[in-house]
Design a protein around this motif. Structure first.
Motif, PDB file in Angstrom:
ATOM      1  N   ALA A  29       0.835  -1.209   0.000  1.00 17.35           N
ATOM      2  CA  ALA A  29       0.000   0.000   0.000  1.00 17.35           C
ATOM      3  C   ALA A  29       0.867   1.255   0.000  1.00 17.35           C
ATOM      4  CB  ALA A  29      -0.923  -0.007   1.213  1.00 17.35           C
ATOM      5  N   ALA A  30       1.978   1.226   0.751  1.00 17.49           N
ATOM      6  CA  ALA A  30       2.868   2.391   0.820  1.00 17.49           C
ATOM      7  C   ALA A  30       3.417   2.740  -0.552  1.00 17.49           C
ATOM      8  CB  ALA A  30       4.009   2.109   1.791  1.00 17.49           C
ATOM      9  N   TRP A  31       3.827   1.745  -1.306  1.00 24.95           N
ATOM     10  CA  TRP A  31       4.431   1.982  -2.615  1.00 24.95           C
ATOM     11  C   TRP A  31       3.397   2.301  -3.695  1.00 24.95           C
ATOM     12  CZ3 TRP A  31       9.564   2.277  -4.005  1.00 24.95           C
ATOM     13  CH2 TRP A  31      10.498   1.959  -3.016  1.00 24.95           C
ATOM     14  N   CYS A  32       2.168   1.839  -3.494  1.00 26.01           N
ATOM     15  CA  CYS A  32       1.170   1.947  -4.570  1.00 26.01           C
ATOM     16  C   CYS A  32       0.090   3.003  -4.329  1.00 26.01           C
ATOM     17  CB  CYS A  32       0.490   0.589  -4.792  1.00 26.01           C
ATOM     18  SG  CYS A  32       1.625  -0.734  -5.262  1.00 26.01           S
ATOM     19  N   VAL A  33      -0.156   3.369  -3.052  1.00 24.76           N
ATOM     20  CA  VAL A  33      -1.276   4.277  -2.751  1.00 24.76           C
ATOM     21  C   VAL A  33      -0.787   5.423  -1.865  1.00 24.76           C
ATOM     22  CG1 VAL A  33      -3.675   4.412  -1.992  1.00 24.76           C
ATOM     23  CG2 VAL A  33      -2.732   2.209  -2.743  1.00 24.76           C
ATOM     24  N   PRO A  34      -0.193   6.479  -2.460  1.00 22.46           N
ATOM     25  CA  PRO A  34       0.300   7.607  -1.655  1.00 22.46           C
ATOM     26  C   PRO A  34      -0.781   8.250  -0.791  1.00 22.46           C
ATOM     27  CG  PRO A  34       1.137   7.723  -3.898  1.00 22.46           C
ATOM     28  CD  PRO A  34       0.122   6.631  -3.894  1.00 22.46           C
ATOM     29  N   ALA A  35      -2.027   8.269  -1.282  1.00 17.15           N
ATOM     30  CA  ALA A  35      -3.116   8.881  -0.510  1.00 17.15           C
ATOM     31  C   ALA A  35      -3.335   8.149   0.808  1.00 17.15           C
ATOM     32  CB  ALA A  35      -4.406   8.875  -1.330  1.00 17.15           C
ATOM     33  N   PHE A  36      -3.129   6.843   0.797  1.00 15.34           N
ATOM     34  CA  PHE A  36      -3.246   6.066   2.040  1.00 15.34           C
ATOM     35  C   PHE A  36      -2.170   6.504   3.031  1.00 15.34           C
ATOM     36  CE2 PHE A  36      -1.471   2.408   4.410  1.00 15.34           C
ATOM     37  CZ  PHE A  36      -2.527   2.207   5.288  1.00 15.34           C
ATOM     38  N   CYS A  37      -0.960   6.731   2.539  1.00 15.97           N
ATOM     39  CA  CYS A  37       0.137   7.161   3.418  1.00 15.97           C
ATOM     40  C   CYS A  37      -0.157   8.525   4.027  1.00 15.97           C
ATOM     41  CB  CYS A  37       1.445   7.193   2.637  1.00 15.97           C
ATOM     42  SG  CYS A  37       1.966   5.572   2.031  1.00 15.97           S
ATOM     43  N   ASP A  38      -0.703   9.441   3.226  1.00 16.66           N
ATOM     44  CA  ASP A  38      -1.057  10.759   3.758  1.00 16.66           C
ATOM     45  C   ASP A  38      -2.125  10.641   4.842  1.00 16.66           C
ATOM     46  OD1 ASP A  38       0.724  12.123   2.161  1.00 16.66           O
ATOM     47  OD2 ASP A  38      -0.727  12.562   0.594  1.00 16.66           O
ATOM     48  N   TRP A  39      -3.104   9.764   4.611  1.00 22.42           N
ATOM     49  CA  TRP A  39      -4.150   9.550   5.610  1.00 22.42           C
ATOM     50  C   TRP A  39      -3.543   8.955   6.880  1.00 22.42           C
ATOM     51  CZ3 TRP A  39      -5.708   5.063   8.035  1.00 22.42           C
ATOM     52  CH2 TRP A  39      -6.874   5.151   8.812  1.00 22.42           C
ATOM     53  N   TYR A  40      -2.672   8.009   6.723  1.00 26.41           N
ATOM     54  CA  TYR A  40      -2.028   7.370   7.870  1.00 26.41           C
ATOM     55  C   TYR A  40      -1.226   8.387   8.681  1.00 26.41           C
ATOM     56  CZ  TYR A  40       1.319   4.605  10.542  1.00 26.41           C
ATOM     57  OH  TYR A  40       2.085   4.102  11.557  1.00 26.41           O
TER      58      TYR A  40
END
Length: 386
Positions: A29-40
């Motif tokens: 998820a970290a490598w593929c979904v930057p929006a998830f990282c921002d939410w995290y």
């Protein structure tokens, strides 16, 4: 027909594999979904700082430093135990019962070590990997499209910072030897200024643990490191041997990591902003000094051997050069005189480790990324200085 007996996993093994699968999923998820990282970073990462970070903050010493020491001890113990097991296998004279007891104890030790390694992977994923794939400071707050800046624009920002350094060098408090002194609580001031900066940039607001000096600061000097963010203890640590002018900007830099700004250029920039907006002369001086040589080096990289052509260049005062040092010479003499390993060797190994770590986390230019603070400075001062 041959029947293959499938291994049945017990509860502990199922939990272990489940956590491992979760770690793999988070990394994907970290490598593929930057929006998830921002939410995290915005919603989950602060929980670790506000809970575990508060807990480790009760200790007056660096918990992370001792965790690293424990890691080294466990690694050596694992190697030594493995060597002993190998010897018992190679020399049959060892009693069978003795080998059996040793093997049983070793199995328990390595199973425990496997759980510790799983914890290390989980912490690194939650407190490092996910942060490296979130949005940088510019995208979050400055919102200025990256572009190539002209030489004149670089010169304008560089000259402005040089002027501020020259001015502040004349007004900071010094002792009878000309060394800068600071009589306040530097760590508390760093926290205060980071919280003040959080009123402008909301990702920086909230609780900060007190920055802690490292016991092994001499070893830090050999690595030419000013500070460490320990993801395993949620602490901001700093080199207590380096010259005083480095400490405010370093403390704020490491505290920036605790708010999810893991990139070194972002942390450099946040540390700079916290210091120059403090209203404290010493902190302001530290902030400008922290970026001076990044700007100056880029300036001289551009002009090459044509230095005499640029009469608009502000000259850095000798006092500023004297203040902008990493470690005083007498400290270097003491460190190198008692060092177990040569400083050049320690520095080379440290650089290789940091370079590899950054690239594994997706920072393609490795340690050169520290210099990208110049881009952020040019974006920040656009319209003001040039």
């Amino acid at each position: 027909m041959m029947h293959v007996k499938l291994h049945k996993f017990n509860l502990k093994q199922k939990i272990y594999l489940g956590i491992l699968a979760g770690i793999v999923g988070l990394n994907v998820a970290a490598w593929c979904v930057p929006a998830f990282c921002d939410w995290y970073i915005a919603h989950i990462f602060p929980v670790w700082v506000n809970t575990y970070g508060r807990f480790t903050g009760f200790f007056p010493f660096s918990v992370g430093e001792w965790l690293l020491a424990a890691g080294v001890f466990l690694t050596l113990a694992a190697l030594l135990l493995g060597l002993v097991l190998l010897v018992t296998l190679l020399f049959p004279r060892f009693r069978k019962n003795g080998r059996k007891k040793l093997a049983g104890g070793a199995a328990k030790f390595y199973r425990g070590l496997a759980w510790i390694l799983l914890g290390v992977l989980l912490v690194m994923t939650l407190n490092c990997t996910l942060l490296y794939h979130g949005s940088g400071f510019n995208k979050k707050y400055l919102g200025i499209e990256e572009r190539d800046y002209t030489f004149e624009e670089l010169l304008a920002v560089r000259n402005y910072v040089v002027r501020r350094c020259n001015e502040l060098s004349a007004v900071v408090e010094r002792d009878e030897n000309g060394d800068i002194v600071y009589n306040g609580d530097m760590a508390e001031e760093a926290i205060l200024q980071m919280q003040n900066l959080g009123k402008i940039y909301t990702g920086l607001k909230g609780f900060y643990p007190r920055p802690k000096p490292l016991i092994f600061s001499d070893f830090m000097c050999q690595q030419y490191m000013q500070g460490y963010y320990f993801p395993f203890s949620m602490e901001a640590n700093y080199n207590d041997v380096m010259y005083l002018t480095n400490k405010p900007a370093t403390m704020c830099h490491e505290l920036a990591h605790l708010k999810g700004f893991i990139y070194e250029d972002d942390a450099n920039f946040v540390g700079f902003l916290a210091c120059i907006s403090s209203g404290d002369i010493f902190f302001e001086y530290s902030g400008y000094l922290s970026v001076l040589y990044y700007l100056d080096n880029d300036f001289y990289d551009v002009i090459g051997g044509n230095r005499e052509r640029y009469y608009e260049e502000e000259q850095i005062l000798p006092q500023v050069h004297a203040d902008n040092i990493f470690v005083k010479q007498e400290e270097w003499d003491r460190i190198n005189g008692s060092a177990l390993i040569d400083t050049e060797v320690v520095d080379a190994v440290s650089d290789s480790f940091v370079e590899t770590s950054l690239k594994l986390n997706g920072v393609e230019d490795g340690m050169i990324s520290y210099n990208r603070v110049v881009q952020l400075l040019l974006q920040y001062y656009e319209g003001d200085v040039f």
